[in-house]
Design an enzyme around this catalytic site. Structure first.
Site, PDB file in Angstrom:
ATOM      1  N   GLU A 173       0.824  -1.228   0.000  1.00  0.00           N
ATOM      2  CA  GLU A 173       0.000   0.000   0.000  1.00  0.00           C
ATOM      3  C   GLU A 173       0.853   1.271   0.000  1.00  0.00           C
ATOM      4  O   GLU A 173       0.680   2.149   0.851  1.00  0.00           O
ATOM      5  CB  GLU A 173      -0.964  -0.018   1.198  1.00  0.00           C
ATOM      6  CG  GLU A 173      -1.989  -1.123   1.079  1.00  0.00           C
ATOM      7  CD  GLU A 173      -3.140  -1.030   2.088  1.00  0.00           C
ATOM      8  OE1 GLU A 173      -3.031  -0.281   3.069  1.00  0.00           O
ATOM      9  OE2 GLU A 173      -4.145  -1.729   1.879  1.00  0.00           O
ATOM     10  N   GLU A 292      -5.571  -8.157  -0.761  1.00  0.00           N
ATOM     11  CA  GLU A 292      -6.293  -7.879   0.486  1.00  0.00           C
ATOM     12  C   GLU A 292      -7.752  -7.637   0.117  1.00  0.00           C
ATOM     13  O   GLU A 292      -8.054  -6.701  -0.635  1.00  0.00           O
ATOM     14  CB  GLU A 292      -5.732  -6.659   1.229  1.00  0.00           C
ATOM     15  CG  GLU A 292      -4.394  -6.922   1.882  1.00  0.00           C
ATOM     16  CD  GLU A 292      -3.912  -5.781   2.783  1.00  0.00           C
ATOM     17  OE1 GLU A 292      -4.757  -5.099   3.398  1.00  0.00           O
ATOM     18  OE2 GLU A 292      -2.693  -5.585   2.853  1.00  0.00           O
TER      19      GLU A 292
END
Ligand code: AHR
Length: 504
Positions: A173, A292
């Protein structure tokens, strides 16, 4: 009662169902590792301190590849801390989750756990606060058979054979302002390309995942993918997608339609990747690692981490969401979305596995139990075989505030031509009436029903808890039958179901 008509025909194949679609994610976060998979002293702990009851449920869940060790955690992680004699491993502050990392469980112990679980390792490297050299060092430690200092260290630490890690995530991320070492797309694209090239120079057989967006709601979404892929297109295999869904302010209709957002997220990333490929004149195709995904009540109090300077607990209770039937129905529909994109989603990781936004819960010294979300994952992972098949769906529609007008029914099928096994996964988003499904399966020839599963409840907020661990269970679909090539199934409101068929 409403009605919907579906058609299953194996000629409408989307792509192979890759086992990596049913991956998981274990982060050093909260009680995931410590007091989760690892609890020495627990009556069911094995000689290494791993809970046997948790391992049994992980195997039953059917998770293929498991992403490790984070998540946000990885952006402050020094992998060298987690190997070698345990007594000498440092205790470190984990800035991401404001906890203390003892490093009692590291790369070797986790690999042993994976061997017991029957799953493969997918490693993330730290590109937040570390760089190319540390990533290459970790790859050398893991995959080089011997003859170098780092590979010899692995051997001395107890693993003679290389770990043979195939899939590597280039950071986590990196578009998120919360990420340690958060960068611009341009800066990240450069370091990701450099690291990917170096890692491939060492081991050309590895598969690399570059960071995409932390969600389609990110302000940089789309442009991030374009810029990052411009730098890395030739050097990586997949770009990541992350998405978490929750019910906002009682808007259940929108929540039940979350998979519509996942569909569009995937399709936009595919379009962006293909655009970069076209501009580059490349024949190469970049796939998606949806590494995710889940339902996560990110705004709830128990998701908030401690913040005081002297408060760095070991394994605090963080992100321990308790999932309802509605959550599990949405969760099942997200799996349907992933299967509907099996041609481009090459890998996916349910975030996460134990205690932390997890299908499996544990109590220290006590039992382990299945959350409601356990069931759609375990059933889909077990039944989805062969190729994913697109269905024609004619169903009533529902107006939602967030996702516009959506189909009240969504579904996908899988078909294994070798064994003659077909599975149909379906979600009913309607909240008020049951729906009669008439599914045209004439394209499958002569088949019989071998299994049915329904997840629904008169109380859609019902949950499994420590006190009532089996409150919610899937049950058989009563009345499912085949008449003249038509499969008849009735689904109650807010329901997820699976039907397995076998050629006669
Ligand atoms: O899964 C929980 C967290 O969500 C992960 O650490 C991070 O990557 C994401 O924001």
């Amino acid at each position: 009662m409403t009605a919907a008509r579906l058609t299953v025909d194996p000629r409408f194949a989307i792509g192979a169902v890759r086992r990596r679609l049913f991956g998981g994610f274990v982060e050093h976060l909260g009680r995931h590792v410590y007091d989760g998979i690892y609890e020495p002293g627990h009556p069911r702990a094995d000689e290494q301190g791993f809970r046997g009851d948790v391992l049994e449920l992980v195997r039953e869940l059917g998770v293929s590849t498991i992403r490790y060790p984070g998540g946000n955690f990885v952006s402050g992680f020094r992998w060298e801390d987690s190997v070698g004699p345990r007594a000498q491993r440092p205790r470190r502050l984990d800035l991401a989750w404001h906890s203390t990392e003892t490093n009692e469980i590291g790369l070797h112990e986790f690999s042993d756990w994976l061997d017991k679980a029957g799953s493969d390792l997918m490693l993330a490297v730290n590109l937040g606060t570390r760089g190319t050299l540390e990533a290459i060092d970790l790859l050398e430690y893991c995959n080089v058979p011997g003859g170098t200092t780092l590979s010899q260290q692995r051997i001395d630490n107890g693993r003679a054979a290389p770990l043979g890690v195939r899939v590597w995530c280039l950071g986590n991320e990196m578009d998120g302002p919360w990420q340690l070492g958060h960068r611009s797309a341009d800066d990240y694209g450069k370091i990701a390309a450099q690291t990917a090239k170096g890692m491939r120079q060492l081991d050309p057989s590895i598969e690399l995942v570059v960071c995409g967006s932390s969600g389609a709601q990110m302000l940089t979404f789309g442009e991030w993918e374009r810029v990052v892929l411009q730098h890395t297109y030739d050097d990586v295999d997949m770009i990541s997608c992350h998405a978490y869904y929750q019910e906002h302010h009682g808007d259940i209709d929108s929540f039940l339609a979350s998979a519509v957002d996942m569909d569009s997220f995937i399709e936009k990333v595919v379009a962006t990747a293909d655009h970069v490929g076209a501009v580059k004149g490349s024949d190469k195709r970049i796939d998606i690692s949806f590494d995710e995904w889940n339902v996560w009540y990110i705004d709830r109090v128990d998701s908030v981490k401690p913040t005081a300077i002297d408060d760095w607990p070991v394994a605090p209770r963080l992100l321990e969401d308790v999932y309802s039937v509605v959550d599990a129905v949405v969760f099942g529909s997200l799996l349907i979305s992933l299967l509907k994109h099996a041609d481009r989603v090459a890998s996916a990781s349910l975030a996460q596995l134990v205690n932390v936004i997890a299908p499996i819960m544990t109590e220290p010294g006590g039992p382990t139990w299945r959350q409601t979300t356990f069931f759609p994952f375990a059933i889909t992972s077990r039944l989805a075989r062969g190729v994913a098949v697109r269905l024609r769906i004619d169903a009533p529609v529902i107006d939602t505030a967030r996702h516009g007008t959506v189909s009240g029914v969504d579904a996908v099928s899988t078909h294994d031509a070798e064994t003659g096994a077909t599975a149909i996964f379906v979600v009913h988003r309607g909240r008020h009436d049951a729906v009669d499904l008439v599914i045209d399966i004439t394209g499958l020839g002569e088949v019989e029903i071998v299994e049915t599963h329904l997840l629904a409840d008169d109380d859609p907020s019902a949950r499994n808890t420590l006190d009532d661990p089996e409150r919610v269970q899937p049950r058989a679909l009563e009345g499912a039958r085949i008449v003249d090539g038509l499969l008849h199934v009735t689904l109650p409101p807010i329901a997820w179901a699976a039907v397995a068929l076998q050629a006669r």
